[in-house]
Design a protein around this motif. Structure first.
Motif, PDB file in Angstrom:
ATOM      1  N   ASP A   1     -13.347  -0.340  -4.796  1.00  0.00           N
ATOM      2  CA  ASP A   1     -11.965   0.978  -5.055  1.00  0.00           C
ATOM      3  C   ASP A   1     -12.679   1.401  -6.323  1.00  0.00           C
ATOM      4  O   ASP A   1     -13.237   0.899  -7.381  1.00  0.00           O
ATOM      5  CB  ASP A   1     -10.462   1.038  -5.227  1.00  0.00           C
ATOM      6  N   ILE A   2     -12.163   2.658  -7.036  1.00  0.00           N
ATOM      7  CA  ILE A   2     -12.418   3.468  -7.685  1.00  0.00           C
ATOM      8  C   ILE A   2     -11.656   4.219  -8.231  1.00  0.00           C
ATOM      9  O   ILE A   2     -10.410   5.286  -7.879  1.00  0.00           O
ATOM     10  CB  ILE A   2     -13.926   4.505  -7.547  1.00  0.00           C
ATOM     11  N   LYS A   3     -10.933   4.147 -10.039  1.00  0.00           N
ATOM     12  CA  LYS A   3      -9.874   4.561 -10.454  1.00  0.00           C
ATOM     13  C   LYS A   3     -10.322   5.317 -11.831  1.00  0.00           C
ATOM     14  O   LYS A   3     -10.555   4.515 -12.214  1.00  0.00           O
ATOM     15  CB  LYS A   3      -8.970   3.355 -10.815  1.00  0.00           C
ATOM     16  N   ILE A   4     -10.169   6.338 -11.539  1.00  0.00           N
ATOM     17  CA  ILE A   4     -10.361   7.401 -12.209  1.00  0.00           C
ATOM     18  C   ILE A   4      -9.253   8.012 -12.865  1.00  0.00           C
ATOM     19  O   ILE A   4      -8.086   8.433 -12.677  1.00  0.00           O
ATOM     20  CB  ILE A   4     -11.415   8.483 -11.583  1.00  0.00           C
ATOM     21  N   GLN A   5      -9.315   7.870 -14.610  1.00  0.00           N
ATOM     22  CA  GLN A   5      -8.655   8.244 -15.925  1.00  0.00           C
ATOM     23  C   GLN A   5      -9.176   9.086 -16.072  1.00  0.00           C
ATOM     24  O   GLN A   5      -9.628   8.612 -17.342  1.00  0.00           O
ATOM     25  CB  GLN A   5      -7.465   7.280 -16.137  1.00  0.00           C
TER      26      GLN A   5
ATOM     27  N   GLY B   1       0.737  -1.447   0.048  1.00  0.00           N
ATOM     28  CA  GLY B   1       0.111   0.134   0.070  1.00  0.00           C
ATOM     29  C   GLY B   1       0.805   1.274   0.354  1.00  0.00           C
ATOM     30  O   GLY B   1       0.149   1.916   0.287  1.00  0.00           O
ATOM     31  N   LEU B   2       2.392   0.724  -0.164  1.00  0.00           N
ATOM     32  CA  LEU B   2       3.175   2.219  -0.487  1.00  0.00           C
ATOM     33  C   LEU B   2       2.855   3.300  -1.529  1.00  0.00           C
ATOM     34  O   LEU B   2       4.071   3.988  -2.383  1.00  0.00           O
ATOM     35  CB  LEU B   2       4.920   2.042   0.163  1.00  0.00           C
ATOM     36  N   ALA B   3       2.668   2.342  -2.635  1.00  0.00           N
ATOM     37  CA  ALA B   3       2.690   2.739  -4.241  1.00  0.00           C
ATOM     38  C   ALA B   3       1.479   2.094  -4.681  1.00  0.00           C
ATOM     39  O   ALA B   3       0.371   0.657  -4.556  1.00  0.00           O
ATOM     40  CB  ALA B   3       4.050   2.035  -5.334  1.00  0.00           C
ATOM     41  N   GLU B   4       1.334   2.868  -6.237  1.00  0.00           N
ATOM     42  CA  GLU B   4       0.110   2.649  -6.742  1.00  0.00           C
ATOM     43  C   GLU B   4       0.126   2.003  -8.112  1.00  0.00           C
ATOM     44  O   GLU B   4       0.540   2.853  -8.842  1.00  0.00           O
ATOM     45  CB  GLU B   4      -1.551   3.300  -6.627  1.00  0.00           C
ATOM     46  N   LYS B   5      -0.294   0.742  -8.985  1.00  0.00           N
ATOM     47  CA  LYS B   5      -0.296   1.138 -10.318  1.00  0.00           C
ATOM     48  C   LYS B   5      -1.195   2.086 -11.052  1.00  0.00           C
ATOM     49  O   LYS B   5      -2.069   2.325 -10.873  1.00  0.00           O
ATOM     50  CB  LYS B   5      -0.251  -0.292 -10.489  1.00  0.00           C
ATOM     51  N   VAL B   6      -0.773   2.370 -12.440  1.00  0.00           N
ATOM     52  CA  VAL B   6      -1.275   3.055 -13.234  1.00  0.00           C
ATOM     53  C   VAL B   6      -1.861   2.999 -14.360  1.00  0.00           C
ATOM     54  O   VAL B   6      -0.052   2.796 -14.815  1.00  0.00           O
ATOM     55  CB  VAL B   6      -0.787   4.808 -12.377  1.00  0.00           C
ATOM     56  N   PHE B   7      -2.243   2.527 -14.961  1.00  0.00           N
ATOM     57  CA  PHE B   7      -1.893   1.421 -16.664  1.00  0.00           C
ATOM     58  C   PHE B   7      -2.681   2.560 -17.103  1.00  0.00           C
ATOM     59  O   PHE B   7      -3.725   3.755 -16.915  1.00  0.00           O
ATOM     60  CB  PHE B   7      -2.865   0.386 -16.230  1.00  0.00           C
ATOM     61  N   THR B   8      -1.967   2.993 -18.594  1.00  0.00           N
ATOM     62  CA  THR B   8      -2.787   3.763 -19.339  1.00  0.00           C
ATOM     63  C   THR B   8      -2.735   3.880 -20.829  1.00  0.00           C
ATOM     64  O   THR B   8      -2.533   2.200 -20.906  1.00  0.00           O
ATOM     65  CB  THR B   8      -1.431   4.671 -19.126  1.00  0.00           C
TER      66      THR B   8
END
Length: 144
Positions: A130-134, A69-76
């Motif tokens: 969870d909700i991830k918004i990009q 929980g010290l970082a998150e992945k961000v896919f693009t």
């Protein structure tokens, strides 16, 4: 987020029950410093201090940071995985021309979506975690 001292990082790793090594500290610092880096960008920066560092160690450490929980992945859309040390709830703006990622701290946005989802009959059995918004687009301004 403010810059963290070594003691802050030591305490954070202790709280998360993560073993702290010089490699892990350097990799975590690099993710914080670079703002949404790829694993390769982290490796490029950290190997200046730790030349023997392997890409595999960077990937394994990043996975460890994400699991703790010290970082998150961000896919693009450019099919790359980026890492973000800001684990507070927030959204990402993805520039599909430059592939830059920036943060948007708009707490109301996720709440509106959460309330909407919870009201949908089709999703009554779905437990939202969870909700991830990009937000994808580009800036209409000249490049610096």
């Amino acid at each position: 987020t403010r810059d963290m001292s070594d003691n802050d990082i030591i305490e954070l790793f202790r709280e998360k029950k993560l073993r702290l090594t010089p490699q892990r500290m350097s990799i975590y610092r690099a993710v914080r410093e670079l703002h949404h880096p790829t694993a390769e960008e982290v490796w490029e920066l950290v190997r200046k201090k730790i030349p023997a560092l392997t890409v595999a160690t960077v990937y394994n450490t990043l996975e460890c940071l994400v699991n703790a929980g010290l970082a998150e992945k961000v896919f693009t859309l450019d099919n790359k995985m980026y890492f973000d040390a800001d684990t507070r709830p927030h959204q990402h703006l993805y520039d599909n021309r430059t592939h830059d990622i920036s943060d948007l701290h708009e707490s109301g946005l996720s709440e509106v979506i959460r309330r909407h989802i919870e009201g949908l009959k089709e999703l009554k059995d779905f437990e939202l975690e969870d909700i991830k918004i990009q937000l994808i687009g580009h800036y209409n301004r000249p490049k610096k």
